[in-house]
Design a protein around this motif. Structure first.
Motif, PDB file in Angstrom:
ATOM      1  N   PHE A 210     -24.681  34.084  21.364  1.00 23.50           N
ATOM      2  CA  PHE A 210     -24.018  33.071  21.915  1.00 23.50           C
ATOM      3  C   PHE A 210     -22.043  32.999  22.569  1.00 23.50           C
ATOM      4  CE2 PHE A 210     -21.623  32.644  17.901  1.00 23.50           C
ATOM      5  CZ  PHE A 210     -20.767  32.124  17.920  1.00 23.50           C
ATOM      6  N   THR A 211     -22.094  33.004  23.243  1.00 25.13           N
ATOM      7  CA  THR A 211     -20.709  32.824  24.743  1.00 25.13           C
ATOM      8  C   THR A 211     -20.163  31.655  23.948  1.00 25.13           C
ATOM      9  OG1 THR A 211     -22.071  33.559  26.498  1.00 25.13           O
ATOM     10  CG2 THR A 211     -20.121  33.127  26.405  1.00 25.13           C
ATOM     11  N   PRO A 212     -18.942  32.139  23.358  1.00 30.66           N
ATOM     12  CA  PRO A 212     -17.821  30.978  22.826  1.00 30.66           C
ATOM     13  C   PRO A 212     -17.426  29.854  23.811  1.00 30.66           C
ATOM     14  CG  PRO A 212     -17.426  33.624  21.294  1.00 30.66           C
ATOM     15  CD  PRO A 212     -18.559  34.161  22.707  1.00 30.66           C
ATOM     16  N   ALA A 213     -17.030  29.029  23.595  1.00 29.24           N
ATOM     17  CA  ALA A 213     -16.992  28.177  24.352  1.00 29.24           C
ATOM     18  C   ALA A 213     -15.076  28.292  23.763  1.00 29.24           C
ATOM     19  CB  ALA A 213     -16.816  27.474  24.409  1.00 29.24           C
ATOM     20  N   PHE A 214     -15.339  28.484  22.387  1.00 31.06           N
ATOM     21  CA  PHE A 214     -13.952  27.329  21.643  1.00 31.06           C
ATOM     22  C   PHE A 214     -13.343  29.047  20.535  1.00 31.06           C
ATOM     23  CE2 PHE A 214     -10.574  25.124  18.913  1.00 31.06           C
ATOM     24  CZ  PHE A 214      -9.921  24.941  19.699  1.00 31.06           C
ATOM     25  N   VAL A 215     -12.288  29.586  20.937  1.00 35.59           N
ATOM     26  CA  VAL A 215     -12.009  30.817  19.746  1.00 35.59           C
ATOM     27  C   VAL A 215     -10.670  30.217  18.982  1.00 35.59           C
ATOM     28  CG1 VAL A 215     -11.554  32.586  19.428  1.00 35.59           C
ATOM     29  CG2 VAL A 215     -13.063  32.764  21.548  1.00 35.59           C
ATOM     30  N   VAL A 216     -11.507  30.307  18.148  1.00 40.51           N
ATOM     31  CA  VAL A 216      -9.791  30.016  16.294  1.00 40.51           C
ATOM     32  C   VAL A 216     -10.066  31.110  15.378  1.00 40.51           C
ATOM     33  CG1 VAL A 216      -9.561  28.555  14.367  1.00 40.51           C
ATOM     34  CG2 VAL A 216     -11.036  27.685  15.999  1.00 40.51           C
ATOM     35  N   ALA A 217      -8.516  31.416  15.632  1.00 40.21           N
ATOM     36  CA  ALA A 217      -7.681  32.346  14.165  1.00 40.21           C
ATOM     37  C   ALA A 217      -7.078  31.521  13.312  1.00 40.21           C
ATOM     38  CB  ALA A 217      -6.773  32.670  15.744  1.00 40.21           C
ATOM     39  N   VAL A 218      -7.817  32.532  11.759  1.00 45.44           N
ATOM     40  CA  VAL A 218      -7.239  31.320  10.880  1.00 45.44           C
ATOM     41  C   VAL A 218      -6.595  32.534  10.309  1.00 45.44           C
ATOM     42  CG1 VAL A 218      -7.920  30.746   9.123  1.00 45.44           C
ATOM     43  CG2 VAL A 218      -9.317  29.850  10.563  1.00 45.44           C
ATOM     44  N   ASP A 219      -5.080  33.011   9.555  1.00 46.08           N
ATOM     45  CA  ASP A 219      -5.152  33.667   9.102  1.00 46.08           C
ATOM     46  C   ASP A 219      -3.955  34.823   9.835  1.00 46.08           C
ATOM     47  OD1 ASP A 219      -2.840  34.025   6.226  1.00 46.08           O
ATOM     48  OD2 ASP A 219      -4.660  35.769   5.727  1.00 46.08           O
ATOM     49  N   VAL A 220      -4.062  34.935  10.740  1.00 41.54           N
ATOM     50  CA  VAL A 220      -3.653  35.773  11.784  1.00 41.54           C
ATOM     51  C   VAL A 220      -2.097  35.232  12.446  1.00 41.54           C
ATOM     52  CG1 VAL A 220      -4.167  37.498  13.479  1.00 41.54           C
ATOM     53  CG2 VAL A 220      -5.816  35.835  12.451  1.00 41.54           C
ATOM     54  N   ALA A 221      -1.195  36.509  11.966  1.00 40.36           N
ATOM     55  CA  ALA A 221       0.209  36.006  12.849  1.00 40.36           C
ATOM     56  C   ALA A 221       0.620  36.174  13.775  1.00 40.36           C
ATOM     57  CB  ALA A 221       1.342  36.840  11.264  1.00 40.36           C
ATOM     58  N   GLY A 222       0.213  37.435  14.692  1.00 40.53           N
ATOM     59  CA  GLY A 222       0.330  38.172  15.343  1.00 40.53           C
ATOM     60  C   GLY A 222      -1.442  38.745  15.803  1.00 40.53           C
ATOM     61  N   ILE A 223      -0.665  38.909  17.945  1.00 37.12           N
ATOM     62  CA  ILE A 223      -2.266  39.504  18.068  1.00 37.12           C
ATOM     63  C   ILE A 223      -2.740  40.720  17.290  1.00 37.12           C
ATOM     64  CG2 ILE A 223      -1.197  40.463  19.970  1.00 37.12           C
ATOM     65  CD1 ILE A 223      -3.494  39.263  21.903  1.00 37.12           C
ATOM     66  N   GLN A 224      -1.614  41.812  17.386  1.00 36.99           N
ATOM     67  CA  GLN A 224      -2.202  43.021  17.295  1.00 36.99           C
ATOM     68  C   GLN A 224      -2.112  43.304  15.383  1.00 36.99           C
ATOM     69  OE1 GLN A 224       1.142  41.730  16.676  1.00 36.99           O
ATOM     70  NE2 GLN A 224       2.113  42.054  14.379  1.00 36.99           N
TER      71      GLN A 224
ATOM     72  N   HIS B  67      -7.418  35.256  24.091  1.00 36.52           N
ATOM     73  CA  HIS B  67      -7.506  33.745  25.142  1.00 36.52           C
ATOM     74  C   HIS B  67      -7.564  33.284  23.676  1.00 36.52           C
ATOM     75  CE1 HIS B  67      -7.664  36.385  28.664  1.00 36.52           C
ATOM     76  NE2 HIS B  67      -8.488  36.759  28.252  1.00 36.52           N
ATOM     77  N   VAL B  68      -7.305  33.172  22.526  1.00 36.71           N
ATOM     78  CA  VAL B  68      -7.322  32.141  21.488  1.00 36.71           C
ATOM     79  C   VAL B  68      -7.060  31.110  21.312  1.00 36.71           C
ATOM     80  CG1 VAL B  68      -6.189  31.712  18.894  1.00 36.71           C
ATOM     81  CG2 VAL B  68      -7.014  34.034  19.497  1.00 36.71           C
ATOM     82  N   ASP B  69      -7.708  30.363  21.319  1.00 38.07           N
ATOM     83  CA  ASP B  69      -7.403  28.131  21.498  1.00 38.07           C
ATOM     84  C   ASP B  69      -6.769  27.655  19.916  1.00 38.07           C
ATOM     85  OD1 ASP B  69      -9.470  27.344  24.492  1.00 38.07           O
ATOM     86  OD2 ASP B  69     -10.300  28.737  23.446  1.00 38.07           O
ATOM     87  N   LEU B  70      -7.041  27.828  19.904  1.00 38.87           N
ATOM     88  CA  LEU B  70      -6.529  27.724  18.398  1.00 38.87           C
ATOM     89  C   LEU B  70      -6.097  28.406  17.475  1.00 38.87           C
ATOM     90  CD1 LEU B  70      -5.361  24.870  16.771  1.00 38.87           C
ATOM     91  CD2 LEU B  70      -7.902  24.497  16.133  1.00 38.87           C
ATOM     92  N   CYS B  71      -4.667  28.610  16.693  1.00 34.64           N
ATOM     93  CA  CYS B  71      -4.433  29.418  15.376  1.00 34.64           C
ATOM     94  C   CYS B  71      -3.913  28.835  14.193  1.00 34.64           C
ATOM     95  CB  CYS B  71      -3.059  30.384  15.636  1.00 34.64           C
ATOM     96  SG  CYS B  71      -2.444  31.002  14.294  1.00 34.64           S
ATOM     97  N   ILE B  72      -4.720  29.087  13.212  1.00 40.65           N
ATOM     98  CA  ILE B  72      -4.200  28.062  11.790  1.00 40.65           C
ATOM     99  C   ILE B  72      -3.467  28.947  10.957  1.00 40.65           C
ATOM    100  CG2 ILE B  72      -5.528  26.560   9.905  1.00 40.65           C
ATOM    101  CD1 ILE B  72      -7.780  25.893  11.569  1.00 40.65           C
TER     102      ILE B  72
END
Length: 335
Positions: A74-88, A102-107
């Protein structure tokens, strides 16, 4: 620049979207995997399409979670990151960088979060060396989404809570942590089996790796700093998975009189992943941040390119600065 949001907004965003991709950090541990798996299962319970993507393979020790791994269906329409402090920290395998930018939401729970997502919920605690695990937060958020904590979801969340708190030993363990664990036990998490698998079971390969790491043990700065190291060749020779090496980081700091414990693990590309663990008087995040990393005041990490001597020199210089800072602060308080 990210927009900081509250829990109610996070619930609203998750309920209002579909085709959701959940990202973990590279070298995945129990917190990022358990939290992501639980969120994925909760979204699927609501009839949504959701899957988890990690740069590195998910270790076999977590196979009981039966995670839906993203396969491109499927083609992601919304991207969530969990427990990731930085893009690297996403890594660069499995095309994860296509989504990481292109992360929409970070928890998250890292006070050092770089704000790379469009919206961020950082549940950090200024008064504690480590913020509460994202899995602890999700123990409250998932029911707020209208999803029951099933035994499967509870097992994932318990994995996250227990591993990030060191089986309830670290300073981010609070009364609320135990209340969250109680909820998960009531929901069906089999803590006896989970704790045995997460904290008591060691493979032959893991024991061999620990033996080699202890053979490398070195002390610095009047034994206030201890360092262990594993090269990529040693890791390959032992045949040990990356996740099994995570708890090695506690060994140097557990030695009597050691204020800063360092664990250096060479990666396949030759760089060194460095884990920093500190006592009450020094700040691990200060040490790691100056080398492009981050984390919590008692537990942090960074990566350094170059050979082992260069990596040691760089990290030990920062350790000395932090030990000197802590000593000066202690002396000023005594005067």
């Amino acid at each position: 620049m990210t927009q900081n949001v509250d829990r109610e907004t996070v619930v609203s965003r998750l309920l209002g979207t579909d085709d959701i991709l959940i990202l973990c950090h590279k070298n995945p541990d129990g917190d990022t995997i358990g939290s992501s798996a639980a969120l994925c299962k909760a979204l699927q319970h609501l009839g949504k399409t959701a899957a988890v993507l990690c740069s590195d393979p998910i270790p076999a020790m977590y196979d009981y979670m039966q995670i839906t791994v993203y396969d491109g269906s499927f083609t992601p329409a919304f991207v969530v990151a969990v427990d990731v402090a930085g893009i690297q920290l996403f890594g660069d395998h499995n095309n994860i960088q296509d989504y990481a930018e292109h992360v929409d939401l970070c928890i998250d729970h890292h006070g050092s979060n770089s704000g790379y997502a469009y919206e961020t919920l950082v549940d950090s605690a200024a008064w504690a060396p480590r913020g509460p695990p994202p899995a602890e937060l999700l123990t409250e958020l998932i029911p707020q989404m209208g999803v029951e904590l099933t035994p499967e979801i509870a097992a994932c969340l318990y994995t996250g809570v227990a591993t990030d708190t060191g089986c309830f030993r670290f300073t981010n363990t609070t009364a609320n942590t135990h209340l969250a664990a109680a909820k998960l036990i009531e929901a069906g998490a089999d803590v006896e089996k989970l704790n045995e698998r997460l904290f008591e079971c060691r493979s032959h390969a893991r024991i061999q790796a620990e033996k080699m790491a202890l053979e490398s043990l070195e002390f610095y700065y009047e034994d206030r700093c201890a360092l262990i190291c594993l090269t990529w060749d040693q890791i390959q020779a032992a045949g040990v998975a990356g996740a099994e090496l995570e708890d090695l980081t506690s060994i140097p700091r557990s030695i009597e009189g050691v204020e800063v414990g360092l664990t250096l693990r060479q990666q396949k590309d030759g760089s060194y992943k460095i884990s920093v663990r500190t006592g009450h008087d020094t700040n691990a995040c200060n040490i790691a941040r100056r080398l492009g990393g981050g984390g919590h005041p008692r537990a942090a990490g960074c990566e350094i390119s170059g050979n082992l001597d260069n990596a040691k020199h760089a990290i030990l210089e920062e350790v000395k600065k932090e030990l000197d800072r802590a000593e000066a602060e202690k002396n000023s308080l005594e005067q």
